[in-house]
Each structure stands twice: as structure tokens, then as C-alpha cells.
Design a protein around this motif. Structure first.
Motif, short mmCIF file in Angstrom:
data_model
loop_
_atom_site.label_atom_id
_atom_site.label_comp_id
_atom_site.label_asym_id
_atom_site.label_seq_id
_atom_site.Cartn_x
_atom_site.Cartn_y
_atom_site.Cartn_z
N ALA A 165 7.96 -2.20 -3.30
CA ALA A 165 7.51 -2.89 -2.08
C ALA A 165 8.44 -4.03 -1.74
CB ALA A 165 6.07 -3.39 -2.26
N SER A 166 8.85 -4.76 -2.73
CA SER A 166 9.76 -5.89 -2.49
C SER A 166 11.08 -5.41 -1.92
CB SER A 166 9.93 -6.68 -3.78
OG SER A 166 11.21 -6.71 -4.23
N ASN A 167 11.58 -4.30 -2.42
CA ASN A 167 12.84 -3.75 -1.90
C ASN A 167 12.72 -3.25 -0.46
OD1 ASN A 167 14.30 -4.26 -4.23
ND2 ASN A 167 13.72 -2.30 -5.16
N SER A 168 11.52 -2.91 -0.05
CA SER A 168 11.33 -2.41 1.31
C SER A 168 11.16 -3.54 2.32
CB SER A 168 10.11 -1.49 1.37
OG SER A 168 8.91 -2.23 1.27
N SER B 233 -2.35 1.10 -16.11
CA SER B 233 -1.32 1.54 -15.16
C SER B 233 -0.30 0.45 -14.86
CB SER B 233 -1.97 2.05 -13.86
OG SER B 233 -2.69 1.02 -13.22
N TYR B 234 -0.07 -0.43 -15.80
CA TYR B 234 0.80 -1.58 -15.59
C TYR B 234 2.23 -1.19 -15.23
CZ TYR B 234 -3.09 -4.12 -17.62
OH TYR B 234 -4.34 -4.64 -17.87
N GLN B 235 2.77 -0.16 -15.84
CA GLN B 235 4.15 0.25 -15.54
C GLN B 235 4.26 0.68 -14.09
OE1 GLN B 235 6.85 -0.03 -17.41
NE2 GLN B 235 8.20 0.94 -15.91
N ARG B 236 3.31 1.47 -13.63
CA ARG B 236 3.34 1.92 -12.23
C ARG B 236 3.08 0.77 -11.25
NH1 ARG B 236 -0.10 7.37 -12.42
NH2 ARG B 236 -1.25 6.19 -13.95
N ILE B 237 2.23 -0.17 -11.66
CA ILE B 237 2.00 -1.36 -10.82
C ILE B 237 3.31 -2.12 -10.66
CG2 ILE B 237 0.89 -3.64 -10.79
CD1 ILE B 237 -1.58 -2.22 -12.09
N LYS B 238 4.00 -2.34 -11.76
CA LYS B 238 5.28 -3.07 -11.72
C LYS B 238 6.28 -2.33 -10.84
CE LYS B 238 8.07 -2.72 -15.11
NZ LYS B 238 8.60 -2.70 -16.46
N GLU B 239 6.39 -1.03 -11.01
CA GLU B 239 7.33 -0.26 -10.20
C GLU B 239 6.97 -0.32 -8.71
OE1 GLU B 239 7.10 3.59 -12.02
OE2 GLU B 239 8.24 2.93 -13.78
N TYR C 110 -10.65 1.18 -9.99
CA TYR C 110 -11.57 0.06 -9.89
C TYR C 110 -10.87 -1.27 -9.66
CZ TYR C 110 -15.89 -2.45 -10.41
OH TYR C 110 -16.99 -3.22 -10.15
N CYS C 111 -9.77 -1.50 -10.32
CA CYS C 111 -9.08 -2.80 -10.22
C CYS C 111 -8.08 -2.85 -9.08
CB CYS C 111 -8.36 -3.11 -11.52
SG CYS C 111 -6.92 -2.05 -11.84
N GLN C 112 -7.86 -1.75 -8.41
CA GLN C 112 -6.72 -1.63 -7.50
C GLN C 112 -6.76 -2.57 -6.31
OE1 GLN C 112 -3.88 0.09 -8.35
NE2 GLN C 112 -5.04 0.09 -10.26
N SER C 113 -7.92 -2.82 -5.73
CA SER C 113 -7.92 -3.74 -4.58
C SER C 113 -7.48 -5.13 -5.02
CB SER C 113 -9.29 -3.78 -3.90
OG SER C 113 -10.26 -4.33 -4.75
N GLN D 90 0.82 -1.21 0.00
CA GLN D 90 0.00 0.00 0.00
C GLN D 90 0.86 1.26 0.00
OE1 GLN D 90 -2.84 -0.62 3.24
NE2 GLN D 90 -4.38 -1.17 1.72
N VAL D 91 1.93 1.26 0.76
CA VAL D 91 2.82 2.42 0.78
C VAL D 91 3.42 2.65 -0.60
CG1 VAL D 91 5.04 3.27 1.69
CG2 VAL D 91 3.31 2.33 3.26
N ALA D 92 3.87 1.57 -1.23
CA ALA D 92 4.45 1.68 -2.58
C ALA D 92 3.39 2.13 -3.59
CB ALA D 92 5.05 0.34 -3.00
N TRP D 93 2.17 1.66 -3.42
CA TRP D 93 1.08 2.06 -4.33
C TRP D 93 0.88 3.57 -4.28
CZ3 TRP D 93 1.05 -2.60 -6.14
CH2 TRP D 93 0.14 -2.99 -7.10
N ILE D 94 0.91 4.09 -3.09
CA ILE D 94 0.72 5.54 -2.92
C ILE D 94 1.94 6.29 -3.46
CG2 ILE D 94 0.51 7.38 -1.20
CD1 ILE D 94 -1.14 5.26 0.47
#
Length: 152
Positions: A147-150, A136-142, A99-102, A86-90
Motif C-alpha cells: 500500500a505504501s508503494n502505491s 497473518s502478520y507476514q501478509r499484513i506487513k507485505e 476478526y481483527c482485520q478492521s 484495502q486494495v493491498a489487503w485483498i
């Protein structure tokens, strides 16, 4: 009445065993974070965790839940991996229409619990089953990589 463990609470629901879990969550329990997208488990908007695994709740019958705990987007911040996602998403300003985010977040959390430090291709493959009309696939991937790095 069927007893369920949802977001750490025991709840009783009056629903037929073949009722899709999504309807029980949204209609009976008023947990509306999980969305109805396609109704055939193809888009991932309805993704929740059952027994710690991501499932498509639009086609997952209530009878299949049994005694397994159910976690929805409403409780994912209580999980350290969920919080990191969630932190990375923000941070990456991922949602557009939202709509698809959850479903995206729930899939990402399940993936990162199983593969803590994936590479880019693994993230793309893991998230490929969740569709985003906004692209928003690029931002999802990033965000998933961040998040994984954190996570330790």
C-alpha cells in the motif's frame, strides 16, 4: 443526546458520556465493522479514527470524542490511503478469520498517513499493537508495504 460526526454524517446518540465509543458505534449506530476484542485496549480489534488518529474505541469514552470526526472501517475506502490499504489487503489475501482485520486496516491507514514510505521494521513496529490470532502478520506487513508503494 450527544451529537457526533461519524463517517461524514452528523448523528445524535442517546448514551452516557462514559460509554465506550465502540458500544455507541456498534449498538447505537449499527456500525459493526469495529470489533470487540479484549475490552482493555490491548488487542486493537476495535480501532477507529477520532480526529484523524487511531484510537482503541473499546476504552475511549464518548465524552472524549467532542467535535472530532470519527471514521470507521465502513467509510475507510473513501479515503485514498484507506482505499490503497484495502486494495493491498485483498491483493495479499491478508484475512484469515477476519476478526481483527478492521482494526488492522484502521491502524495501517493511520500509520501510512503519518509515515508514507516506511521500511519493514517500521511497519512491524507500527502494527505490533494489533493482535491477530491467526498469525497473518507476514501478509499484513507485505500489504502495508505494498500500500505504501502505491501511494505518491
Amino acid at each position: 443526546m450527544i451529537s457526533l460526526q461519524v463517517n461524514g454524517h452528523t448523528v445524535q446518540v442517546d448514551a452516557a458520556p462514559d460509554t465506550p465509543l465502540l458500544w455507541v458505534l456498534r449498538e447505537n449506530l449499527k456500525l459493526t465493522g469495529s470489533k470487540f476484542g479484549c475490552g482493555i485496549a490491548a488487542c486493537g480489534a476495535c480501532t477507529v479514527h477520532v480526529g484523524g488518529n487511531a484510537v482503541r474505541s473499546c476504552s475511549y469514552p464518548l465524552s472524549a470524542v467532542g467535535s472530532q470526526p470519527v471514521t470507521t472501517i465502513e467509510a475507510i475506502a473513501a479515503d485514498p490511503v484507506g482505499k490503497a490499504v484495502q486494495v493491498a489487503w485483498i491483493k495479499h489475501d491478508v484475512p484469515q478469520c477476519g476478526y481483527c482485520q478492521s482494526g488492522q486496516v484502521m491502524t495501517a491507514v493511520d500509520f501510512l498517513k503519518k509515515k508514507r514510505h516506511p521500511n519493514e521494521a517500521e511497519v512491524v513496529a507500527a502494527m505490533g499493537g494489533n493482535l491477530c490470532r491467526c498469525g497473518s502478520y507476514q501478509r499484513i506487513k507485505e500489504a502495508v508495504l505494498d500500500a505504501s508503494n502505491s501511494l505518491v
